[in-house]
Scaffold this motif. Sequence first.
Motif, PDB file in Angstrom:
ATOM      1  N   UNK A   1       0.158  -1.237   9.899  1.00 59.05           N
ATOM      2  CA  UNK A   1      -0.943  -0.819  10.282  1.00 59.05           C
ATOM      3  C   UNK A   1      -1.955  -0.472   9.341  1.00 59.05           C
ATOM      4  N   UNK A   2      -1.639  -0.586   8.143  1.00 56.70           N
ATOM      5  CA  UNK A   2      -2.540  -0.181   6.823  1.00 56.70           C
ATOM      6  C   UNK A   2      -3.699  -1.060   6.639  1.00 56.70           C
ATOM      7  N   UNK A   3      -3.629  -2.312   7.218  1.00 60.16           N
ATOM      8  CA  UNK A   3      -4.311  -3.566   6.740  1.00 60.16           C
ATOM      9  C   UNK A   3      -4.506  -4.352   7.921  1.00 60.16           C
ATOM     10  N   UNK A   4      -5.885  -4.942   8.034  1.00 56.75           N
ATOM     11  CA  UNK A   4      -5.970  -5.987   9.240  1.00 56.75           C
ATOM     12  C   UNK A   4      -6.566  -7.190   8.323  1.00 56.75           C
ATOM     13  N   UNK A   5      -6.138  -8.302   8.869  1.00 58.98           N
ATOM     14  CA  UNK A   5      -6.423  -9.710   8.347  1.00 58.98           C
ATOM     15  C   UNK A   5      -7.731 -10.120   8.899  1.00 58.98           C
ATOM     16  N   UNK A   6      -8.819  -9.744   8.313  1.00 53.02           N
ATOM     17  CA  UNK A   6     -10.114 -10.174   8.570  1.00 53.02           C
ATOM     18  C   UNK A   6     -10.705 -11.163   7.461  1.00 53.02           C
ATOM     19  N   UNK A   7     -11.532 -12.084   8.081  1.00 49.50           N
ATOM     20  CA  UNK A   7     -11.976 -12.909   7.106  1.00 49.50           C
ATOM     21  C   UNK A   7     -13.715 -12.978   7.732  1.00 49.50           C
ATOM     22  N   UNK A   8     -14.472 -13.742   6.874  1.00 44.67           N
ATOM     23  CA  UNK A   8     -15.775 -14.027   7.196  1.00 44.67           C
ATOM     24  C   UNK A   8     -16.069 -14.889   8.321  1.00 44.67           C
ATOM     25  N   UNK A   9     -14.789 -15.750   8.898  1.00 44.66           N
ATOM     26  CA  UNK A   9     -14.771 -16.630   9.980  1.00 44.66           C
ATOM     27  C   UNK A   9     -14.792 -15.559  11.357  1.00 44.66           C
ATOM     28  N   UNK A  10     -14.310 -14.454  11.063  1.00 40.38           N
ATOM     29  CA  UNK A  10     -14.222 -13.638  12.250  1.00 40.38           C
ATOM     30  C   UNK A  10     -15.829 -12.700  12.658  1.00 40.38           C
TER      31      UNK A  10
ATOM     32  N   UNK B   1       0.969  -1.360  -0.203  1.00 45.29           N
ATOM     33  CA  UNK B   1      -0.029   0.026  -0.102  1.00 45.29           C
ATOM     34  C   UNK B   1       0.823   1.198  -0.095  1.00 45.29           C
ATOM     35  N   UNK B   2       2.187   1.159   0.323  1.00 42.17           N
ATOM     36  CA  UNK B   2       2.916   2.309   0.238  1.00 42.17           C
ATOM     37  C   UNK B   2       3.427   2.623  -1.280  1.00 42.17           C
ATOM     38  N   UNK B   3       2.990   1.753  -2.286  1.00 46.62           N
ATOM     39  CA  UNK B   3       3.241   2.182  -3.492  1.00 46.62           C
ATOM     40  C   UNK B   3       1.631   1.966  -4.328  1.00 46.62           C
TER      41      UNK B   3
END
Length: 292
Positions: free
Chosen positions: A194-203, A9-11
């Motif tokens: 901190x730009x992105x979090x690992x979240x899926x439908x399981x959460x 995401x830095x680019x």
Amino acid sequence: MASPMRSLLADPDRYLQSFRLFLERSTEHQCMQEFVERQLPDVIASIGDGKSTINVLSVGGGAGEMDLQILSKIRARYPGATINNEVIEPSADQISKYKERVAQASNLENIKFTWHKETAYEYESRMSAEKKTKKWDFIHMIQMLYYVKDVPATIRYFHSLLESQAKLLIILVSGKSGWETLWKKYGSSFPLEDLCSYVSSADLPRMVDSAGLKYQLYELPSHMDITSCFIEGDKDGELLLDFLTETLDFAKTAPPELKRQLMEELRKPGCSENRDGKVFFNNNLGVMVIEP
């Protein structure tokens, strides 16, 4: 020594390039289109009952591909209504593509578009500063919850904006997908900054159960051809690896051992399947539809 690995995401240019290649190599949009065709009509069956104007909020609308398909279904269900479609999207590039798409599309009469170049959090802050609460008949968040700081709070906020017959639609990678396997095992090695979090439908169920919300869940089968990732020096393969790891130039900057383990993992059944000499990554999506 600090790792030279940097977040993709830095680019923004390379991120968009890798994202477009991902769409080209995966059935991401096809499986969403199928959901829009088959299941969405039931989801929106009563959102506009008795209304002359239907308010739709697209959170992270991107370049509008899915938005326009959703809008066409709403229009087909409520042919006499005016649709007020507002879009929250932080990328100027994506908004200009969205506007081009709208300009080229026919059959958008009765649909009014407003774009807000901001993040979901910026939208919430602006509304609260202006002391405004606008209610919506349909809100959708497609593949965007990875980019918010506090996922449960974001869901609660947008849920609070629903009218009495409305629905909140969330689409994320599935908890049964290769993404989940990859993130659980290697997420801590990637330079997320901190730009992105690992979240899926399981959460999601855990988050919405604690808020006492009612919902339905759907699983959408999808895959992505990642065969080129295993060809040393292949430009497309390197771009897809960047996208899979959210890392800028992963193939060149990752420690050799991490790269070796990850490439091995990508071939395993938890992530992918081999068919006709090709490697297909499990790109399944999970959909949650939340009631008011």
